[in-house]
Write a protein that holds these residues in place. Structure first.
Motif, PDB file in Angstrom:
ATOM      1  N   LYS A  32       0.826  -1.206   0.000  1.00 34.65           N
ATOM      2  CA  LYS A  32       0.000   0.000   0.000  1.00 34.65           C
ATOM      3  C   LYS A  32       0.860   1.257   0.000  1.00 34.65           C
ATOM      4  O   LYS A  32       0.502   2.267  -0.602  1.00 34.65           O
ATOM      5  N   GLU A  33       1.994   1.178   0.659  1.00 33.54           N
ATOM      6  CA  GLU A  33       2.900   2.319   0.640  1.00 33.54           C
ATOM      7  C   GLU A  33       3.429   2.565  -0.773  1.00 33.54           C
ATOM      8  O   GLU A  33       3.565   3.703  -1.214  1.00 33.54           O
ATOM      9  N   VAL A  34       3.719   1.476  -1.500  1.00 28.94           N
ATOM     10  CA  VAL A  34       4.201   1.616  -2.876  1.00 28.94           C
ATOM     11  C   VAL A  34       3.111   2.227  -3.750  1.00 28.94           C
ATOM     12  O   VAL A  34       3.377   3.094  -4.590  1.00 28.94           O
ATOM     13  N   LEU A  35       1.875   1.773  -3.544  1.00 24.58           N
ATOM     14  CA  LEU A  35       0.761   2.323  -4.319  1.00 24.58           C
ATOM     15  C   LEU A  35       0.616   3.817  -4.058  1.00 24.58           C
ATOM     16  O   LEU A  35       0.377   4.607  -4.977  1.00 24.58           O
TER      17      LEU A  35
ATOM     18  N   PRO B  40      -7.914  -4.145  -3.906  1.00 23.78           N
ATOM     19  CA  PRO B  40      -7.883  -3.399  -2.637  1.00 23.78           C
ATOM     20  C   PRO B  40      -7.364  -4.214  -1.468  1.00 23.78           C
ATOM     21  O   PRO B  40      -7.012  -3.651  -0.425  1.00 23.78           O
ATOM     22  N   LYS B  41      -7.284  -5.536  -1.619  1.00 22.34           N
ATOM     23  CA  LYS B  41      -6.793  -6.394  -0.544  1.00 22.34           C
ATOM     24  C   LYS B  41      -5.267  -6.437  -0.479  1.00 22.34           C
ATOM     25  O   LYS B  41      -4.709  -7.040   0.439  1.00 22.34           O
ATOM     26  N   LEU B  42      -4.611  -5.830  -1.447  1.00 21.06           N
ATOM     27  CA  LEU B  42      -3.147  -5.830  -1.430  1.00 21.06           C
ATOM     28  C   LEU B  42      -2.641  -5.067  -0.208  1.00 21.06           C
ATOM     29  O   LEU B  42      -3.019  -3.928   0.023  1.00 21.06           O
ATOM     30  N   ASP B  43      -1.792  -5.713   0.568  1.00 21.01           N
ATOM     31  CA  ASP B  43      -1.246  -5.062   1.758  1.00 21.01           C
ATOM     32  C   ASP B  43       0.227  -5.423   1.871  1.00 21.01           C
ATOM     33  O   ASP B  43       1.023  -4.994   1.059  1.00 21.01           O
ATOM     34  N   LYS B  44       0.570  -6.259   2.810  1.00 27.84           N
ATOM     35  CA  LYS B  44       1.956  -6.640   2.991  1.00 27.84           C
ATOM     36  C   LYS B  44       2.283  -7.875   2.153  1.00 27.84           C
ATOM     37  O   LYS B  44       1.447  -8.750   1.973  1.00 27.84           O
ATOM     38  N   CYS B  45       3.522  -7.905   1.682  1.00 28.17           N
ATOM     39  CA  CYS B  45       3.945  -8.986   0.788  1.00 28.17           C
ATOM     40  C   CYS B  45       5.250  -9.570   1.301  1.00 28.17           C
ATOM     41  O   CYS B  45       6.189  -8.835   1.648  1.00 28.17           O
ATOM     42  N   LEU B  46       5.326 -10.896   1.362  1.00 28.58           N
ATOM     43  CA  LEU B  46       6.568 -11.568   1.699  1.00 28.58           C
ATOM     44  C   LEU B  46       7.491 -11.547   0.488  1.00 28.58           C
ATOM     45  O   LEU B  46       7.086 -11.910  -0.618  1.00 28.58           O
ATOM     46  N   VAL B  47       8.719 -11.117   0.705  1.00 29.90           N
ATOM     47  CA  VAL B  47       9.706 -11.095  -0.367  1.00 29.90           C
ATOM     48  C   VAL B  47      10.496 -12.397  -0.312  1.00 29.90           C
ATOM     49  O   VAL B  47      11.170 -12.685   0.679  1.00 29.90           O
TER      50      VAL B  47
ATOM     51  N   CYS C 144      -6.694 -15.571 -14.840  1.00 31.52           N
ATOM     52  CA  CYS C 144      -7.367 -14.869 -13.741  1.00 31.52           C
ATOM     53  C   CYS C 144      -6.877 -15.363 -12.381  1.00 31.52           C
ATOM     54  O   CYS C 144      -6.885 -14.612 -11.403  1.00 31.52           O
ATOM     55  N   GLU C 145      -6.399 -16.631 -12.325  1.00 33.93           N
ATOM     56  CA  GLU C 145      -5.884 -17.152 -11.060  1.00 33.93           C
ATOM     57  C   GLU C 145      -4.531 -16.552 -10.690  1.00 33.93           C
ATOM     58  O   GLU C 145      -4.150 -16.527  -9.526  1.00 33.93           O
ATOM     59  N   GLU C 146      -3.791 -16.082 -11.686  1.00 35.51           N
ATOM     60  CA  GLU C 146      -2.441 -15.579 -11.443  1.00 35.51           C
ATOM     61  C   GLU C 146      -2.386 -14.077 -11.221  1.00 35.51           C
ATOM     62  O   GLU C 146      -1.340 -13.551 -10.823  1.00 35.51           O
ATOM     63  N   GLU C 147      -3.480 -13.380 -11.475  1.00 36.04           N
ATOM     64  CA  GLU C 147      -3.403 -11.920 -11.506  1.00 36.04           C
ATOM     65  C   GLU C 147      -3.017 -11.327 -10.157  1.00 36.04           C
ATOM     66  O   GLU C 147      -2.227 -10.382 -10.080  1.00 36.04           O
ATOM     67  N   PHE C 148      -3.571 -11.846  -9.070  1.00 31.60           N
ATOM     68  CA  PHE C 148      -3.297 -11.260  -7.756  1.00 31.60           C
ATOM     69  C   PHE C 148      -1.803 -11.311  -7.440  1.00 31.60           C
ATOM     70  O   PHE C 148      -1.214 -10.321  -6.981  1.00 31.60           O
ATOM     71  N   GLN C 149      -1.173 -12.459  -7.695  1.00 35.23           N
ATOM     72  CA  GLN C 149       0.260 -12.578  -7.436  1.00 35.23           C
ATOM     73  C   GLN C 149       1.064 -11.669  -8.351  1.00 35.23           C
ATOM     74  O   GLN C 149       2.086 -11.104  -7.938  1.00 35.23           O
ATOM     75  N   GLN C 150       0.598 -11.497  -9.596  1.00 30.45           N
ATOM     76  CA  GLN C 150       1.326 -10.636 -10.520  1.00 30.45           C
ATOM     77  C   GLN C 150       1.236  -9.174 -10.105  1.00 30.45           C
ATOM     78  O   GLN C 150       2.178  -8.405 -10.296  1.00 30.45           O
ATOM     79  N   GLN C 151       0.113  -8.772  -9.528  1.00 29.77           N
ATOM     80  CA  GLN C 151       0.008  -7.405  -9.024  1.00 29.77           C
ATOM     81  C   GLN C 151       1.030  -7.158  -7.920  1.00 29.77           C
ATOM     82  O   GLN C 151       1.640  -6.077  -7.848  1.00 29.77           O
ATOM     83  N   LYS C 152       1.245  -8.149  -7.085  1.00 28.13           N
ATOM     84  CA  LYS C 152       2.272  -8.015  -6.048  1.00 28.13           C
ATOM     85  C   LYS C 152       3.651  -7.810  -6.676  1.00 28.13           C
ATOM     86  O   LYS C 152       4.428  -6.955  -6.237  1.00 28.13           O
TER      87      LYS C 152
END
Length: 646
Positions: free
Chosen positions: A323-326, A337-344, A389-397
């Motif tokens: 969210k900070e990056v956004l 909108p559910k994008l928040d913290k991401c494990l690197v 469509c199954e991969e989109e959420f991970q690709q947004q990260k």
């Protein structure tokens, strides 16, 4: 069905480049703003006649889209694009690059868009009203129509002034088809072309219509990223296979228009290249992974990622707030909108390192025959992630993480999301290899039933069966708009040369054309027919059958516009998602095959060897030669070679 294009107050040739005018820094993309000659069309206008294709667009983001056009007097204008797509047209926002496409008036060929633009201009100021007819029953009486309701809106009582009718009947200009007559009818103002003259112009220059023209300057750089190819073939579900086929077709279409395309990832699984070869998918392979040391150092030394809860799982380096990056980028439009913290993780760094390397180490060589434009910016690059469509959420990260870890990451990243694939009557989830084996078995079975014997072990037929299997799969997967859900029927009935909706049917008619010309060649060698005369000596007035005009007017003449449409990408400037009309080519080839099959079943091309019949035979052969070239070019856009027998 009828077709229309929107034109400004002056005759507009084919769109040369499409750019947007919203939000981003134009200098980054190498654009040049020119405020002169602006014209505006109304948003939400979809036409007045039955059969008009193209979604309605309200006064949203699409109203900020602009296109750069060239007038017949060679001036260029920038005009608003009022809607994102048109059947057989190029009113589609092509991302944000100055992209010069070949135009009809530059090549001397006739153009549907040029003719429609001139017709609309001849009626005077106002919205476009002319449509190109495509149905056989309408083409018996007219080729273009200005519907009566549209004329009533334009002229009040619907009575077109005689001077306007005379202007339309005498229409001339670069790329404009010659008019024979224009007359009022109960349906509206009907126009018919000088068909022998159109036959002569088109069939006398077949390569100008059937082969993509080489652009005068190279297009933008596009990085096509398909995450589905990072695993083994067995990990490919049907929705991910669909994304692979869409990416492959889009890459071919873009390259045909001079766009410099790079494909990522380079496949590393040892079995994946063989499987892709079976599907006629052209994708690079590599054995080594990109170095991740620089990204790792950035993660560990500069970001100061939070290490929550003490020790992290193996392969996890830390966390980052997306969210900070956004907020930093100001690019929230389209992101979940559910994008928040991401494990690197180490795997993510490996993916980003390959993307980073692909963008920074772009080959400098231009496509053959192209000279780099002096204003071209070396750092202009668009990244298109073709994902299921199954991969989109991970690709947004990954998008946001790339921006966080790499200061030189491309500012323009778009997602082409492919809809889900459902299998009718089968709850189990097929893998891509299982799907291919099923179709291959059905193709072999259908051939055995047709020929009365098993040809699977015959080496001469092995390649044919492989091509037919790939054609069946590609036409199934690509005949539906990529963003829509796809429903597959796996029954044997879908594998037949008699079914008019399959890739097998298209390949069958391609083989019929090859057999026809092989028969003519053999008869010529036997002395039954004379050698083919110069095309300039043919009498195309002998082409009187309505099926012949249908093949030319709906198949050969609009094909250059259709090639451009397959390479057009529609997107809002500040949005995340992009749409492509990759289904257009499959639908076109199926319809062209249906028209050819109907004509070929009814008309005997190679008639009796009598001199008074040779003129009509040669004219028909030249027409079918153009149809054959169009079919071959269309199949090449799908990665499918033509078959000479089936």
């Amino acid at each position: 069905m009828r077709e229309t294009v929107r034109s400004g107050p002056r005759p507009v040739a084919r769109i040369l480049s499409l750019v947007t005018n919203a939000g981003d820094d134009d200098r980054t993309l190498g654009l040049q703003r020119t405020p002169r000659f602006r014209t505006r069309g109304k948003a939400g206008q979809t036409g007045h006649a039955e059969g008009v294709l193209g979604p309605k667009v309200g006064s949203g983001r699409h109203n900020s889209l602009w296109r750069t056009c060239q007038l017949r007097d060679r001036r260029r204008i920038r005009a608003r694009v009022s809607r994102p797509s048109r059947k057989f047209g190029l009113l589609t926002p092509c991302f944000r690059f100055r992209w010069l496409l070949p135009v009809a008036m530059a090549t001397g060929r006739l153009g549907v868009e040029e003719t429609l633009g001139a017709l609309n201009t001849a009626l005077g100021p106002g919205d476009p009203v002319w449509f190109k007819e495509t149905r056989a029953r309408h083409l018996r009486a007219r080729d273009f129509l200005a519907p009566r309701p549209a004329l009533q809106a334009r002229f009040g009582d619907g009575q077109v002034p005689e001077r306007v009718i005379r202007a339309v009947a005498g229409l001339q200009g670069p790329g404009v088809a010659p008019v024979m007559r224009c007359a009022p009818t109960p349906a509206g103002l009907a126009l018919q072309l000088q068909r022998p003259a159109v036959f002569e112009r088109v069939l006398g220059a077949v390569p100008a219509y059937a082969v993509p023209a080489v652009p005068a300057a190279p297009g933008p750089r596009v990085l096509l990223h398909c995450p589905a190819l990072r695993g083994a073939p067995g990990s490919l579900r049907l929705s991910r296979l669909r994304a692979v086929l869409v990416a492959d077709h889009l890459a071919r279409a873009l390259r045909a228009h001079g766009v410099r395309v790079r494909l990522v990832p380079a496949v590393r699984d040892p079995h994946m290249p063989t499987f892709l070869q079976q599907l006629r998918v052209d994708w690079p392979a590599a054995s080594e992974r990109a170095a991740t040391e620089a990204l790792r150092s950035r993660v560990l030394a500069e970001l100061g990622l939070a290490r929550e809860g003490g020790a992290l799982a193996p392969g996890v380096l830390g966390t980052v707030s997306l969210k900070e990056v956004l907020q930093e980028r100001g690019r929230a439009a389209g992101y979940d909108p559910k994008l928040d913290k991401c494990l690197v993780t180490e795997d993510q760094l490996s993916v980003l390192a390959e993307l980073q390397e692909a963008v920074s180490q772009w080959p400098q060589a231009s496509p053959p025959g192209l000279a780099v434009a002096p204003h071209a910016s070396a750092d202009v690059c668009m990244v298109i992630h073709v994902v299921s469509c199954e991969e989109e959420f991970q690709q947004q990260k990954l998008d946001l993480l790339w921006w966080k870890l790499d200061d030189r990451a491309p500012l323009t990243q778009k997602h082409l999301v492919c809809g889900p694939v459902k299998v009718a009557g089968t709850p189990s989830k097929l893998t891509a290899p299982e799907y291919y084996e099923l179709r291959h078995t059905q193709v072999c079975k259908a051939s055995a039933l047709k020929h009365g014997r098993d040809l699977v072990q015959d080496p001469a037929w092995t390649e044919v069966f492989s091509i037919l299997s790939a054609a069946t799969i590609k036409f199934e997967m690509l005949s539906t708009a990529p963003q829509s859900q796809l429903l597959l029927a796996l029954a044997d009935s879908s594998i037949s040369t008699k079914g008019t909706r399959s890739g097998t049917f298209v390949m069958y008619n391609c083989a019929r054309l090859a057999t026809l010309f092989e028969g003519y060649k053999h008869s010529t060698e036997q002395g039954l027919y004379p050698t083919f005369p110069p095309v300039s000596s043919l009498d195309f007035s002998l082409l009187q059958d309505e099926g012949e005009w249908l093949l030319l007017f709906n198949g050969v003449l609009p094909f250059p516009d259709l090639l451009g449409q397959t390479a057009a990408l529609a997107c809002a400037a500040s949005g995340l998602h992009v749409t492509a009309r990759t289904e257009t080519m499959c639908k076109f080839l199926v319809q062209l095959s249906m028209d050819f099959s109907s004509y070929y079943n009814r008309v005997h091309i190679l008639g009796e060897p009598r001199p008074h019949l040779f003129g009509q035979m040669f004219a028909r052969l030249q027409l079918l030669r153009a149809v054959r070239e169009v079919l071959h070019t269309g199949l090449a856009m799908l990665g499918l070679p033509p078959l000479s027998h089936i």
